[in-house]
Scaffold this active site. Sequence first.
Site, PDB file in Angstrom:
ATOM      1  N   HIS A   1       0.831  -1.213   0.000  1.00 20.88           N
ATOM      2  CA  HIS A   1       0.000   0.000   0.000  1.00 20.88           C
ATOM      3  C   HIS A   1       0.866   1.264   0.000  1.00 20.88           C
ATOM      4  O   HIS A   1       0.754   2.107  -0.891  1.00 20.88           O
ATOM      5  CB  HIS A   1      -0.921  -0.012   1.224  1.00 20.88           C
ATOM      6  CG  HIS A   1      -1.843   1.166   1.297  1.00 20.88           C
ATOM      7  ND1 HIS A   1      -3.155   1.114   0.911  1.00 20.88           N
ATOM      8  CD2 HIS A   1      -1.628   2.441   1.691  1.00 20.88           C
ATOM      9  CE1 HIS A   1      -3.715   2.308   1.060  1.00 20.88           C
ATOM     10  NE2 HIS A   1      -2.801   3.136   1.551  1.00 20.88           N
ATOM     11  N   GLU A   2       1.729   1.361   0.985  1.00 19.14           N
ATOM     12  CA  GLU A   2       2.573   2.566   1.072  1.00 19.14           C
ATOM     13  C   GLU A   2       3.548   2.610  -0.109  1.00 19.14           C
ATOM     14  O   GLU A   2       3.875   3.684  -0.609  1.00 19.14           O
ATOM     15  CB  GLU A   2       3.311   2.610   2.412  1.00 19.14           C
ATOM     16  CG  GLU A   2       2.388   2.636   3.651  1.00 19.14           C
ATOM     17  CD  GLU A   2       1.314   3.715   3.634  1.00 19.14           C
ATOM     18  OE1 GLU A   2       1.544   4.782   3.039  1.00 19.14           O
ATOM     19  OE2 GLU A   2       0.224   3.477   4.198  1.00 19.14           O
TER      20      GLU A   2
ATOM     21  N   HIS B   1       1.849   4.309  -2.930  1.00 20.47           N
ATOM     22  CA  HIS B   1       1.900   5.775  -2.769  1.00 20.47           C
ATOM     23  C   HIS B   1       3.290   6.305  -3.156  1.00 20.47           C
ATOM     24  O   HIS B   1       3.421   7.311  -3.847  1.00 20.47           O
ATOM     25  CB  HIS B   1       1.660   6.158  -1.301  1.00 20.47           C
ATOM     26  CG  HIS B   1       0.223   6.116  -0.868  1.00 20.47           C
ATOM     27  ND1 HIS B   1      -0.758   6.845  -1.489  1.00 20.47           N
ATOM     28  CD2 HIS B   1      -0.396   5.466   0.170  1.00 20.47           C
ATOM     29  CE1 HIS B   1      -1.920   6.643  -0.867  1.00 20.47           C
ATOM     30  NE2 HIS B   1      -1.725   5.808   0.134  1.00 20.47           N
TER      31      HIS B   1
ATOM     32  N   GLU C   1      -4.587   7.488  -3.483  1.00 22.08           N
ATOM     33  CA  GLU C   1      -5.072   6.234  -2.900  1.00 22.08           C
ATOM     34  C   GLU C   1      -5.343   5.195  -3.995  1.00 22.08           C
ATOM     35  O   GLU C   1      -5.238   3.996  -3.745  1.00 22.08           O
ATOM     36  CB  GLU C   1      -6.316   6.499  -2.052  1.00 22.08           C
ATOM     37  CG  GLU C   1      -6.748   5.344  -1.165  1.00 22.08           C
ATOM     38  CD  GLU C   1      -5.812   5.068   0.013  1.00 22.08           C
ATOM     39  OE1 GLU C   1      -4.829   5.827   0.210  1.00 22.08           O
ATOM     40  OE2 GLU C   1      -6.073   4.086   0.735  1.00 22.08           O
TER      41      GLU C   1
HETATM   42 MG    MG Z   1      -3.210   5.322   1.708  1.00 25.24          MG
END
Ligand code: MG
Length: 493
Positions: free
Chosen positions: A258-259, A262, A288
């Site tokens: 997830h990170e 980003h 996101e």
């Molecule tokens: Mg996020």
Amino acid sequence: MKILTQLKKYSAELVDLHHTLALMQWDQEVRMPRRAAEGRAGQFATLSALVHRREVAPELGVLLVKAEAQKTSLSVEDRALLRVMRRSYDQNTKLPEEFVAEFSRLTSQAQMAWLEAREQSEFAIFQPLLERLVVMARQQAEYLGYAAHPYDALLDLYEEGLTTVQVEGMFAELQVPLVALVKRFSGRLPPLAFAEPFSQTGQEQFAEHLLVAMGFDFTRGCLTRSAHPFTTTLGHHDRRITNRYAPKSLDFIFGALHEGGHALYEQGIAEGLAHSHLDDGVSLGIHESQSRFWENVLGRSRPFWQRFFPELQQAFPAQFAHTGLEDFVRGINAVTPGLIRVDADELTYNLHVLIRFEIEKGLIEGSLEVAALPRVWREKYRQYLGVEVESDAVGVLQDIHWAHGSFGYFPTYTIGNLASAQIWEAYKKYDPGFCQTLADGNLAKVKEWLAREIHAHGSVYLPQELLVRVTGAPLSVGPFLAYLEEKFSALAG
Ligand code: MG
């Protein structure tokens, strides 16, 4: 000096100041000793006020007007820089300096109170600060201005142009089909359970391994530990990720993906946009979409794990020696209505967001009191997810956002989920052999497409504009619901 050169110099200076604030924030969440909190709050207040003064300086206003007079002769990038700086200048000039300093001081104190409240599972510790934060957020909405609803002013801070009515419409389309999907697939995919703990070092190493495979550049970023995983930017060549490690959970994998999603967005921004207001993801929703793309669309798919599961088994034989690939993929997609948003599966996740949206809207319009939050939280979790909230720590105190003073942020998570499915449809058209691409571990192919289509542009295009350029259509719920239907039907067999 040419007007545009002066404007770019001003942009670079403001970006430096914001990256310094980001460094202080990163330090607060990663390394800062607890008793430094008060001093840090003072530092934030001082620096924020100075930054604010530079952001609202009349000389910047004059520069913007002069540059706008030459607008037609500017390149797409320079016009975008002008648009982004104008928007930020207009927002900032509406907020008095004392308000900015006070808000900054309060959020710094609130974060420490939130940490303690969550540790002790005692909402009362956080309540007085949250009450003051809500008052200030409502004040902020009044300063910023809005057409229909005060919450619109706050939504717009994170997703340009987003309104309360649009968010209500999005959830109105999502809620019934999501609840039906949850009902159909709840309990049908057996979750994974681990008797043996994962070692902290092993988790860190595997997370790092996945990040390298995704193409995260460790010469331009780093990975550390924090209570709440996040990604931050301290410079064009400094995009930092934090992750968390629990002994018997796969958070280390999905947090890293997830990170990492980003961070790839940020690392992929074109060099030509460095050190300017354009050197940033265009909105939180699009940001996101990138994290959810890696965490869920790719990272919870069978082809992805065809490549990585053997390595996971090798890294953690005690946990996975007797698990097959199919069981693993079903396990990481198990649908279980639960209490914690960040642990939620793809079917229930947006119902967690819906609850926060309804609460924030109530707080900002004044129809809901802070004191009622623990009760309202319990009621909504019972109603939408059918679960009982046992304590505030796993209820109303689970998210850091309100302690940051961020109201209007949560709906961007749902926008990101919808956009990730829409972007995936576009990717599949580009690469019809996507299953093989993933099974081969050729993540570079995916990363390069994302970088070219999305990342490189930084904040040059408006979020809706970018999405139309990449996918051919504005944001809608259809692709996301179709993606869920196809994926979960296949998994449940
Ligand atoms: Mg996020």
